[in-house]
Every structure is written in structure tokens, then in C-alpha cells.
Scaffold this motif. Structure first.
Motif, PDB file in Angstrom:
ATOM      1  N   VAL A  65       0.844  -1.189   0.000  1.00  0.00           N
ATOM      2  CA  VAL A  65       0.000   0.000   0.000  1.00  0.00           C
ATOM      3  C   VAL A  65       0.877   1.237   0.000  1.00  0.00           C
ATOM      4  O   VAL A  65       1.879   1.295   0.700  1.00  0.00           O
ATOM      5  CB  VAL A  65      -0.893   0.027   1.260  1.00  0.00           C
ATOM      6  N   LYS A  66       0.500   2.201  -0.819  1.00  0.00           N
ATOM      7  CA  LYS A  66       1.249   3.437  -0.791  1.00  0.00           C
ATOM      8  C   LYS A  66       0.291   4.598  -0.567  1.00  0.00           C
ATOM      9  O   LYS A  66      -0.684   4.777  -1.301  1.00  0.00           O
ATOM     10  CB  LYS A  66       2.016   3.642  -2.090  1.00  0.00           C
ATOM     11  N   VAL A  67       0.596   5.372   0.457  1.00  0.00           N
ATOM     12  CA  VAL A  67      -0.137   6.594   0.740  1.00  0.00           C
ATOM     13  C   VAL A  67       0.860   7.739   0.614  1.00  0.00           C
ATOM     14  O   VAL A  67       1.866   7.762   1.325  1.00  0.00           O
ATOM     15  CB  VAL A  67      -0.757   6.566   2.154  1.00  0.00           C
ATOM     16  N   CYS A 102      -3.446  14.230  -0.261  1.00  0.00           N
ATOM     17  CA  CYS A 102      -3.109  12.841   0.048  1.00  0.00           C
ATOM     18  C   CYS A 102      -3.692  11.946  -1.045  1.00  0.00           C
ATOM     19  O   CYS A 102      -4.859  12.093  -1.419  1.00  0.00           O
ATOM     20  CB  CYS A 102      -3.693  12.459   1.406  1.00  0.00           C
ATOM     21  N   GLN A 143      -3.852   7.730  -2.309  1.00  0.00           N
ATOM     22  CA  GLN A 143      -3.558   6.324  -2.018  1.00  0.00           C
ATOM     23  C   GLN A 143      -3.817   5.486  -3.272  1.00  0.00           C
ATOM     24  O   GLN A 143      -4.672   5.815  -4.089  1.00  0.00           O
ATOM     25  CB  GLN A 143      -4.390   5.815  -0.822  1.00  0.00           C
ATOM     26  N   HIS A 150      -8.648   1.940  -1.570  1.00  0.00           N
ATOM     27  CA  HIS A 150      -9.292   1.901  -0.261  1.00  0.00           C
ATOM     28  C   HIS A 150     -10.493   2.828  -0.210  1.00  0.00           C
ATOM     29  O   HIS A 150     -10.469   3.938  -0.753  1.00  0.00           O
ATOM     30  CB  HIS A 150      -8.296   2.307   0.826  1.00  0.00           C
ATOM     31  N   MET A 157     -10.574   6.987   4.055  1.00  0.00           N
ATOM     32  CA  MET A 157      -9.390   7.830   4.179  1.00  0.00           C
ATOM     33  C   MET A 157      -9.545   8.744   5.391  1.00  0.00           C
ATOM     34  O   MET A 157     -10.666   9.107   5.759  1.00  0.00           O
ATOM     35  CB  MET A 157      -9.141   8.641   2.901  1.00  0.00           C
ATOM     36  N   GLU A 211      -9.277   8.056  -4.735  1.00  0.00           N
ATOM     37  CA  GLU A 211      -7.886   7.932  -4.316  1.00  0.00           C
ATOM     38  C   GLU A 211      -7.331   9.173  -3.639  1.00  0.00           C
ATOM     39  O   GLU A 211      -6.225   9.145  -3.125  1.00  0.00           O
ATOM     40  CB  GLU A 211      -7.007   7.578  -5.531  1.00  0.00           C
ATOM     41  N   SER A 248      -5.259   5.525   5.015  1.00  0.00           N
ATOM     42  CA  SER A 248      -6.364   4.912   4.290  1.00  0.00           C
ATOM     43  C   SER A 248      -6.551   3.490   4.780  1.00  0.00           C
ATOM     44  O   SER A 248      -5.636   2.875   5.346  1.00  0.00           O
ATOM     45  CB  SER A 248      -6.103   4.931   2.776  1.00  0.00           C
ATOM     46  N   TYR A 266      -3.233   2.478   6.838  1.00  0.00           N
ATOM     47  CA  TYR A 266      -1.913   2.669   6.257  1.00  0.00           C
ATOM     48  C   TYR A 266      -1.663   4.163   6.139  1.00  0.00           C
ATOM     49  O   TYR A 266      -2.504   4.895   5.622  1.00  0.00           O
ATOM     50  CB  TYR A 266      -1.832   1.994   4.889  1.00  0.00           C
ATOM     51  N   GLY A 298       0.608   7.790   5.361  1.00  0.00           N
ATOM     52  CA  GLY A 298       1.618   8.502   4.607  1.00  0.00           C
ATOM     53  C   GLY A 298       2.749   8.946   5.520  1.00  0.00           C
ATOM     54  O   GLY A 298       2.706   8.740   6.736  1.00  0.00           O
TER      55      GLY A 298
END
Lengths: 110, 114
Positions: B2-4, B23, B25, B29, B32, B72, B93, B104, B106
Motif C-alpha cells: 500500500v502506498k499513501v 493525500c 492512495q 481503499h 481515508m 484515491e 487509508s 496505512y 503517509g
């Protein structure tokens, strides 16, 4: 009101020894508990979790214990390593509501 | 993984300015979140969103608003920045609520309001 409390702002242990981080909560509706680890200049990352139907969950060097009657959970790190030095946040959740403690800064000395 | 992603790591703004924190993601997801982290207080929830165009107030929404036009992306807006909004802001998120509600995060945006 702080529903999740970490009463120790800091903890220092020697490399190779056990680290025990503690967390208390007040809301008996919480059904899922998590520990997050945070390094400086990074966001918290998920470490380990436990459902309220269990009393122990183990993942390698990390074990989380849950005592529902005492509304208390703890994270054990054995053996502690210098790379474990970070801030650890305890969290408790029910549905979409997640509450975090204030964090405990763990320092593992070589 | 997962990338935030939060658009800025550090921001310095003046009192009264309008500030946007972005932000994004990449894991599709539904949920948020925006938190602020202050010493001794842990993470406090400002706002969260469980779907596009939906938002819910958290514990400390005063002085903030949010926007979620796409799944997103979740934006935090400080309409008129004040010095007491100097803080670390964290976006997170998660999947729609289930048995394992892992959020998850950032890397955070450290905002200084002068």
C-alpha cells in the motif's frame, strides 16, 4: 477524553533484553487492537494486531498480550535490537473508529 | 504494498493563509483519514471519509475542512491558518470496515504557521 492511554512516554532497554510497552483503554466496545511503529520523518507503520477474542498473538520477536478484564494490552519485543528504536503507538478500534495512544519512545542501547 | 503519498513533507505558511494538504492512495481503499500528531497527545482524528464526496467529523474538526472528489484523493483544507495549527499532519487509508481494520499512513506533512 483519551480512550487509549500509554502512560510511559519513554522506555530505554539494553540490546538483547526484553522491551515491554504497555497500553490501557477505557471503552469495552473496542474489538480490535493494533500496535504501530513510527520512525522519525516517516508515517506510522502497522506492526502487529490482536482481536478481542484472543489473548495473545505472536509474530517473530513481537508478541501482543490482551487482558480484557483489565482493559490492558502490552507489546513484548524479544530480543530487542537497536533498529527497534522508534515511537510505538497503541491503537484500539471498533468499526471505523480507531483511537490512538500518545506513544512510547523506545530506545534500545547497543 | 500500500502506498499513501502526501504531497509535501514540510510547509511553512503565514497566519491567515489558506492551506491545502493533499493525500493520494493507490490501493483502492474506501476509507481515508486525516490526523494531526502533537507531542503527548498522540494521533487525533480531524476528519475521515468512507466514500467519494462523503465526510465525517473527527474529534478536532474546528478550523479544517476536507474534500474527496475522487476515491484515491483526500484533501485537508485550512481555511485561515493559525499558529495553533502548527503540527504534523498524517493521512491514512483503509479498506471498508472489516475484521482487520488496518490503517496505512503517509509519511506526514510538518506544517509550520508563522
Amino acid at each position: 477524553d483519551q480512550q487509549v492511554k500509554q502512560n510511559s512516554p519513554s522506555l530505554s532497554v539494553q540490546e538483547g533484553r526484553i522491551s515491554i510497552l504497555n497500553c490501557d483503554y477505557t471503552n469495552s466496545m473496542f474489538d480490535y487492537f493494533l500496535w504501530y511503529k513510527k520512525y522519525p520523518a516517516e508515517g506510522p507503520t502497522f506492526l502487529i494486531s490482536i482481536s478481542s477474542i484472543k489473548d495473545k498473538n505472536e509474530d517473530g520477536r513481537f508478541t501482543v498480550f490482551l487482558n480484557k478484564s483489565a482493559k490492558h494490552l502490552s507489546l513484548h519485543i524479544v530480543p530487542s535490537q537497536p533498529g527497534d528504536s522508534a515511537v510505538y503507538f497503541c491503537a484500539a478500534s471498533v468499526v471505523n473508529d480507531m483511537r490512538f495512544g500518545a506513544g512510547t519512545r523506545l530506545t534500545v542501547k547497543p | 504494498d500500500v502506498k499513501v503519498t502526501q504531497s509535501s513533507r514540510y510547509l511553512v505558511k503565514r497566519t491567515g493563509e489558506k492551506v491545502f494538504l493533499e493525500c493520494v492512495q493507490d490501493m483502492d481503499h474506501e476509507n481515508m483519514f486525516w490526523y494531526r500528531q502533537d507531542p503527548g497527545l498522540g494521533l487525533r482524528l480531524i476528519y475521515f471519509s468512507y466514500d467519494v464526496k462523503m465526510k465525517e467529523k473527527g474529534d478536532i474538526p474546528e478550523g479544517y475542512s476536507v474534500s474527496r472528489e475522487k476515491k484515491e484523493r483526500f484533501s485537508l483544507i485550512l481555511e485561515s491558518a493559525s499558529t495553533n495549527q502548527t503540527s504534523m499532519y498524517l493521512c491514512a487509508s483503509s479498506r471498508r470496515s472489516g475484521a482487520k481494520n488496518i490503517q496505512y499512513f503517509g509519511a506526514g506533512t510538518r506544517l509550520s504557521v508563522l
